[in-house]
Design a protein around this motif. Structure first.
Motif, PDB file in Angstrom:
ATOM      1  N   ILE A  36      47.650  -5.441   0.114  1.00 38.88           N
ATOM      2  CA  ILE A  36      46.207  -5.710   0.163  1.00 38.88           C
ATOM      3  C   ILE A  36      45.441  -4.409   0.397  1.00 38.88           C
ATOM      4  O   ILE A  36      44.449  -4.116  -0.268  1.00 38.88           O
ATOM      5  N   GLY A  37      45.916  -3.627   1.368  1.00 35.03           N
ATOM      6  CA  GLY A  37      45.261  -2.344   1.645  1.00 35.03           C
ATOM      7  C   GLY A  37      45.336  -1.400   0.459  1.00 35.03           C
ATOM      8  O   GLY A  37      44.344  -0.728   0.117  1.00 35.03           O
ATOM      9  N   LEU A  38      46.490  -1.337  -0.201  1.00 41.03           N
ATOM     10  CA  LEU A  38      46.651  -0.458  -1.353  1.00 41.03           C
ATOM     11  C   LEU A  38      45.749  -0.886  -2.511  1.00 41.03           C
ATOM     12  O   LEU A  38      45.161  -0.048  -3.203  1.00 41.03           O
ATOM     13  N   ALA A  39      45.650  -2.189  -2.720  1.00 38.28           N
ATOM     14  CA  ALA A  39      44.830  -2.697  -3.820  1.00 38.28           C
ATOM     15  C   ALA A  39      43.357  -2.384  -3.598  1.00 38.28           C
ATOM     16  O   ALA A  39      42.658  -1.926  -4.520  1.00 38.28           O
ATOM     17  N   TYR A 110      58.190  -3.665  -2.435  1.00 37.98           N
ATOM     18  CA  TYR A 110      57.439  -4.871  -2.804  1.00 37.98           C
ATOM     19  C   TYR A 110      55.940  -4.605  -2.743  1.00 37.98           C
ATOM     20  O   TYR A 110      55.186  -5.088  -3.597  1.00 37.98           O
ATOM     21  N   ALA A 111      55.499  -3.851  -1.749  1.00 33.74           N
ATOM     22  CA  ALA A 111      54.074  -3.554  -1.604  1.00 33.74           C
ATOM     23  C   ALA A 111      53.530  -2.832  -2.822  1.00 33.74           C
ATOM     24  O   ALA A 111      52.396  -3.088  -3.254  1.00 33.74           O
ATOM     25  N   ALA A 112      54.320  -1.925  -3.396  1.00 37.54           N
ATOM     26  CA  ALA A 112      53.856  -1.174  -4.559  1.00 37.54           C
ATOM     27  C   ALA A 112      53.633  -2.091  -5.753  1.00 37.54           C
ATOM     28  O   ALA A 112      52.611  -1.985  -6.463  1.00 37.54           O
ATOM     29  N   TYR A 113      54.561  -2.991  -5.993  1.00 46.79           N
ATOM     30  CA  TYR A 113      54.419  -3.917  -7.121  1.00 46.79           C
ATOM     31  C   TYR A 113      53.281  -4.910  -6.886  1.00 46.79           C
ATOM     32  O   TYR A 113      52.495  -5.209  -7.790  1.00 46.79           O
ATOM     33  N   GLU A 114      53.218  -5.422  -5.665  1.00 50.94           N
ATOM     34  CA  GLU A 114      52.197  -6.423  -5.368  1.00 50.94           C
ATOM     35  C   GLU A 114      50.801  -5.814  -5.363  1.00 50.94           C
ATOM     36  O   GLU A 114      49.818  -6.497  -5.687  1.00 50.94           O
ATOM     37  N   VAL A 117      49.448  -5.979  -8.784  1.00 45.68           N
ATOM     38  CA  VAL A 117      49.078  -7.356  -9.113  1.00 45.68           C
ATOM     39  C   VAL A 117      47.725  -7.703  -8.497  1.00 45.68           C
ATOM     40  O   VAL A 117      46.823  -8.252  -9.164  1.00 45.68           O
ATOM     41  N   LEU A 118      47.558  -7.374  -7.224  1.00 46.43           N
ATOM     42  CA  LEU A 118      46.310  -7.683  -6.538  1.00 46.43           C
ATOM     43  C   LEU A 118      45.154  -6.848  -7.069  1.00 46.43           C
ATOM     44  O   LEU A 118      44.008  -7.326  -7.113  1.00 46.43           O
ATOM     45  N   ARG A 119      45.421  -5.622  -7.443  1.00 48.82           N
ATOM     46  CA  ARG A 119      44.358  -4.786  -8.015  1.00 48.82           C
ATOM     47  C   ARG A 119      43.777  -5.456  -9.255  1.00 48.82           C
ATOM     48  O   ARG A 119      42.554  -5.554  -9.420  1.00 48.82           O
ATOM     49  N   GLY A 120      44.659  -5.911 -10.140  1.00 49.97           N
ATOM     50  CA  GLY A 120      44.180  -6.599 -11.335  1.00 49.97           C
ATOM     51  C   GLY A 120      43.447  -7.883 -11.003  1.00 49.97           C
ATOM     52  O   GLY A 120      42.440  -8.213 -11.641  1.00 49.97           O
ATOM     53  N   ALA A 121      43.940  -8.599  -9.993  1.00 53.36           N
ATOM     54  CA  ALA A 121      43.296  -9.855  -9.605  1.00 53.36           C
ATOM     55  C   ALA A 121      41.925  -9.608  -8.986  1.00 53.36           C
ATOM     56  O   ALA A 121      40.975 -10.364  -9.234  1.00 53.36           O
ATOM     57  N   LEU A 122      41.802  -8.560  -8.195  1.00 50.89           N
ATOM     58  CA  LEU A 122      40.503  -8.234  -7.592  1.00 50.89           C
ATOM     59  C   LEU A 122      39.473  -7.892  -8.656  1.00 50.89           C
ATOM     60  O   LEU A 122      38.307  -8.287  -8.564  1.00 50.89           O
ATOM     61  N   LEU A 123      39.927  -7.165  -9.670  1.00 46.23           N
ATOM     62  CA  LEU A 123      39.010  -6.810 -10.750  1.00 46.23           C
ATOM     63  C   LEU A 123      38.667  -8.014 -11.627  1.00 46.23           C
ATOM     64  O   LEU A 123      37.651  -8.002 -12.331  1.00 46.23           O
ATOM     65  N   ALA A 124      39.517  -9.047 -11.582  1.00 42.16           N
ATOM     66  CA  ALA A 124      39.294 -10.234 -12.410  1.00 42.16           C
ATOM     67  C   ALA A 124      38.341 -11.237 -11.765  1.00 42.16           C
ATOM     68  O   ALA A 124      37.910 -12.185 -12.426  1.00 42.16           O
ATOM     69  N   VAL A 125      38.045 -11.055 -10.499  1.00 36.88           N
ATOM     70  CA  VAL A 125      37.112 -11.973  -9.828  1.00 36.88           C
ATOM     71  C   VAL A 125      35.727 -11.810 -10.457  1.00 36.88           C
ATOM     72  O   VAL A 125      35.209 -10.690 -10.551  1.00 36.88           O
ATOM     73  N   PRO A 126      35.111 -12.897 -10.902  1.00 35.76           N
ATOM     74  CA  PRO A 126      33.782 -12.798 -11.533  1.00 35.76           C
ATOM     75  C   PRO A 126      32.769 -12.125 -10.613  1.00 35.76           C
ATOM     76  O   PRO A 126      32.666 -12.465  -9.429  1.00 35.76           O
ATOM     77  N   LEU A 143      32.458 -10.734   2.966  1.00 34.73           N
ATOM     78  CA  LEU A 143      32.581 -11.021   1.535  1.00 34.73           C
ATOM     79  C   LEU A 143      34.040 -10.933   1.084  1.00 34.73           C
ATOM     80  O   LEU A 143      34.531 -11.786   0.342  1.00 34.73           O
ATOM     81  N   ILE A 144      34.725  -9.918   1.596  1.00 34.27           N
ATOM     82  CA  ILE A 144      36.142  -9.756   1.244  1.00 34.27           C
ATOM     83  C   ILE A 144      36.963 -10.913   1.801  1.00 34.27           C
ATOM     84  O   ILE A 144      37.808 -11.482   1.105  1.00 34.27           O
ATOM     85  N   ARG A 145      36.708 -11.252   3.050  1.00 35.33           N
ATOM     86  CA  ARG A 145      37.517 -12.268   3.728  1.00 35.33           C
ATOM     87  C   ARG A 145      37.257 -13.668   3.193  1.00 35.33           C
ATOM     88  O   ARG A 145      38.191 -14.468   3.074  1.00 35.33           O
ATOM     89  N   ARG A 146      36.047 -13.977   2.819  1.00 36.42           N
ATOM     90  CA  ARG A 146      35.718 -15.357   2.468  1.00 36.42           C
ATOM     91  C   ARG A 146      35.668 -15.606   0.959  1.00 36.42           C
ATOM     92  O   ARG A 146      35.822 -16.764   0.528  1.00 36.42           O
ATOM     93  N   ILE A 147      35.444 -14.577   0.164  1.00 34.64           N
ATOM     94  CA  ILE A 147      35.299 -14.803  -1.284  1.00 34.64           C
ATOM     95  C   ILE A 147      36.262 -13.946  -2.098  1.00 34.64           C
ATOM     96  O   ILE A 147      37.097 -14.478  -2.843  1.00 34.64           O
ATOM     97  N   TRP A 148      36.156 -12.631  -1.959  1.00 31.16           N
ATOM     98  CA  TRP A 148      36.850 -11.746  -2.890  1.00 31.16           C
ATOM     99  C   TRP A 148      38.375 -11.864  -2.805  1.00 31.16           C
ATOM    100  O   TRP A 148      39.051 -12.121  -3.800  1.00 31.16           O
ATOM    101  N   LEU A 149      38.930 -11.685  -1.602  1.00 32.16           N
ATOM    102  CA  LEU A 149      40.384 -11.719  -1.467  1.00 32.16           C
ATOM    103  C   LEU A 149      40.970 -13.108  -1.731  1.00 32.16           C
ATOM    104  O   LEU A 149      41.954 -13.225  -2.486  1.00 32.16           O
TER     105      LEU A 149
END
Length: 229
Positions: A36-39, A110-114, A117-126, A143-149
């Motif tokens: 999460i931090g890396l993403a 695992y953190a590197a691969y995940e 994945v999360l980076r792409g998902a964060l960018l995909a959030v409308p 905003l991060i805690r309740r919507i974005w993440l």
């Protein structure tokens, strides 16, 4: 086929299965937090943070997990006893075990691969959802805690399930650093009984069952929190 050895080795098999599951759970849990931090560092961080995060992911995704594990165990692990006070500290019983290095190595990998994945998902959030949150007066962390993440995790759930299964398939590598996981037990059975296929069949069935459980668990979660397109 001879499976009579199971009656003799079943306590060791249970212990090995527990080691495998524990290694998987710990590495996935800690690795996901780091991811999460890396993403976010790549998506919202400054130039230095983005470079550090991308370099971390490139290194761990670009080198074999086995080499990373051996570098930690045979490299760092051999240096720890030379540090004054380590051998006599309360942490030494943990630091001297191969299981510790396996957890650390698997977690970092695992953190590197995940993170990717999360980076792409964060960018995909409308963006409209994020703008709506800001319109309601939400601060950055709210905003991060309740919507974005949460939204990004929902989007990435199918991929996360696949990554967890891939992590499970990597756990037999821990055998190479003296971790008595299920594969290590199968290896011991083969040495003691000269049976080759039967212990491997037992290990295969265990991994198939655990993979099915993981897939089913993620399927249930996806059904309860469907991703809106």
């Amino acid at each position: 086929m001879d499976f009579s050895w199971i009656a003799r080795y079943w306590p060791l098999l249970l212990s090995g299965a527990w080691q495998t599951v524990t290694l998987l759970v710990l590495s996935v849990a800690f690795g996901f937090v780091i991811a999460i931090g890396l993403a976010f560092a790549q998506v919202r961080g400054g130039r230095t943070l983005r470079w550090l995060s991308k370099s971390y992911c490139a290194f761990f995704r670009g080198t074999p997990l086995l080499i990373q594990l051996w570098l930690l165990y045979y490299g760092v692990g051999s240096l720890l006893p030379m540090i004054p006070g380590i051998r006599h500290s309360i942490f030494w019983p943990v630091l001297r075990e191969g299981f510790f290095f396996a957890v650390v190595s698997f977690t970092l990998n695992y953190a590197a691969y995940e993170a990717e994945v999360l980076r792409g998902a964060l960018l995909a959030v409308p963006k409209g959802e994020l703008e709506a949150g800001r319109a309601f007066g939400m601060g950055r962390f709210t905003l991060i805690r309740r919507i974005w993440l949460p939204r990004a995790i929902r989007i990435a759930l199918p991929t996360i399930a696949g990554e967890v299964v891939m992590q499970l398939k990597s756990t037999p590598l821990a055998f190479t650093v003296t971790v008595m996981d299920l594969y290590a037990v199968a290896y011991k059975v083969r040495q003691d009984t000269l049976l080759v296929y039967e212990p491997l069949i037992v290990v295969t069935v265990f991994y198939l069952i655990l993979t099915a459980i993981i897939a089913r668990a993620f399927h249930i979660v996806e059904a309860q929190v469907p991703v809106r397109r």
